[in-house]
Write an enzyme that holds these catalytic residues in place. Structure first.
Site: not given
Ligand code: SUG
Length: 471
Positions: A28, A183, A260, A262, A379
């Site tokens: 989304a 986070e 992030h 990471d 992640c």
């Molecule tokens: O928070 N993606 C997550 C990805 C998290 C990755 N985690 C680390 N780097 N540790 C975020 O950006 C996308 C969801 C969406 O678009 O429906 C999302 O939330």
């Protein structure tokens, strides 16, 4: 590939807890500053394939001899969050109204973002903390609406998974005020000298912005983690401030999609693999880390000439898992996007062939469905150190004892892998479009599936539909 829990228990220095992908996994475009999420907005998702990719990764990591555990998915759609926005009536009616009037909110309440368990919490093991217990601070994830609904269920789940509360303390998320964006472990690395247990571990916290002195800030995308939150997390974890290092992300890197830390760095024991442009004040930071970690500190720098930040963001080379295997060497578990990128795979090969570091093996995994939302192998897992690796305490706890405080149903092994696969095959849709999110059958199916899973795993009630408060 045959793995057993007991085999991995014998080599327990840390457990990797992967988040199971939820059945509403969809694209989304919810995460500002996350290039993959933005670029894949509107794409048809494949929840079943996504969840099976996650199980395959767990199986591959467990087969390396690493203790592998997992967290069950959260309940979605988050009906309680829709009701909090004023929608009333039956569940069906709430879904229909949200779909008609606030489709973006509905999408936020359907995200499977809890699967990126590196953002669930920050962990400090017993051997590093003042009271010699393992402390866990749930992340507030306040910067994105779809993620800010995760913490209450994350806390209930962590309390159910870490059953021995005399060993594990699960702290609530920091209050979500303006200065306190947290986070979780995606912005925290624990570095230590595996050969010298007298050397205390170093906790390396990375933040995107100092909320009280926001001079150096990204211009385009949000800085999610604040210095104030990182400092508060370190306090709640009961860490010795002398063993904590705080560093600021390079704001230009955030503007290129490094939402992030990471995304540009991964550490394990005394090894730190990172991009040249990851942080401000690079030289001072390295001196500080070298001083604390000691002689074994092994920084592996990747220059911008070898790989640009933009390439790091598209390939997620640094979002690889770096794990120690029973022979004492390290394996870098990379997303397959690295393998298919000439320059990124050349960097991986260069690192693997360099005798000055411990990384002897590269393992490529296909987690493409997660990658398309900006989540690579690292992640998808939360690391929980298990065995003493720093200064011994009179109260020290062995790795085996610590595993005894973990709910056995959430420990991954071959029979569990089969059980999870069968459960996914039985319940998960092959495909999802944004239109499907309003289908009341999906809500019912999700609850039935989670009920079946928690029963199979012997977990106590953790979900709002099971009567647990979502607030
Ligand atoms: O928070 N993606 C997550 C990805 C998290 C990755 N985690 C680390 N780097 N540790 C975020 O950006 C996308 C969801 C969406 O678009 O429906 C999302 O939330």
């Amino acid at each position: 590939m045959n793995i057993s829990a007991t085999e991995s228990f014998n080599f327990a220095t840390e457990a990797n807890f992967d988040g199971l992908v939820g059945m509403t996994h969809n694209y989304a475009g919810l995460a500002a500053g996350n290039m993959a999420s933005q670029n894949n907005a509107g794409r048809v998702s494949k929840p079943k394939a996504a969840a099976l990719q996650g199980v395959a990764k767990m199986q591959a990591v467990a087969a390396l001899g690493v203790t592998q555990c997992f967290f069950p998915p959260q309940e979605r759609p988050a009906l309680w969050a829709l009701r909090a926005h004023g929608f009333t009536g039956s569940d069906e009616s709430v879904l229909a109204q949200a779909h008609a009037n606030k489709p973006h909110l509905l999408a936020q309440c359907c995200s499977s973002s809890f699967m990126w368990s590196a953002n669930a919490a920050t962990v400090a093991p017993a051997q590093d903390t003042r009271d010699h217990r393992t402390h866990v601070v749930v992340a507030n994830l306040k910067s994105m609406t779809h993620r800010a609904i995760e913490p209450p269920c994350t806390r209930a789940m962590l309390n159910a998974v870490f059953t021995d509360h005399s060993q594990f303390e699960i702290h609530p998320a920091l209050a979500a005020n303006a200065n306190m964006g947290d986070e979780g472990a995606a912005n925290h690395t624990r570095l230590f000298d595996a050969a010298n247990t007298n050397q205390p571990a170093t906790h390396f916290f990375v933040y995107g912005m100092d909320a009280l002195n926001p001079r150096l800030q990204p211009k385009i995308h949000p800085a999610r983690q604040t210095l104030q939150a990182s400092q508060r997390v370190a306090e709640v974890l009961q860490l010795n401030p002398a063993h904590c290092v705080f560093a600021q992300q390079n704001p230009d890197a955030i503007d290129q999609g490094v939402f992030h830390n990471d995304v540009v760095a991964v550490g394990n024991a005394s090894t730190l693999l990172y991009h040249q442009d990851a942080w401000l004040d690079h030289d001072r930071l390295m001196d500080s880390l070298a001083q604390r970690v000691g002689n074994s500190f092994c920084p592996i720098i990747v220059s911008r000439d070898e790989l640009t930040i933009a390439e790091a963001v598209t390939t997620y080379l640094f979002n690889s898992q770096l794990v120690t295997t029973p022979d004492g060497s390290m394996t870098l578990v990379c997303p397959s996007e690295v393998e298919h990128h000439a320059r990124a795979s050349a960097v991986a090969r260069r690192i693997q062939q360099d005798p000055r570091n411990s990384i002897s093996r590269i393992l490529y995994m296909d987690v493409r469905e997660s990658m398309r939302n900006g989540g690579g192998p690292a992640c998808l897992r939360l690391r929980v150190p298990l065995a003493p690796t720093s200064s011994q305490t009179s109260n020290q706890t062995s790795g085996a004892n610590l595993l005894a405080g973990i709910h056995a149903g959430c420990v991954f092994n071959t029979p569990r892998a089969e059980q999870l696969r069968a459960w996914i095959e039985r319940w998960y849709p092959d495909q999802l479009t944004p239109e499907d999110l309003a289908d009341p059958q999906l809500l019912i199916r999700n609850r039935d599936a989670l009920d079946a899973l928690t029963q199979q795993l012997g977990l106590s009630a953790i979900y709002p539909f099971q009567g647990v408060s979502p607030l």
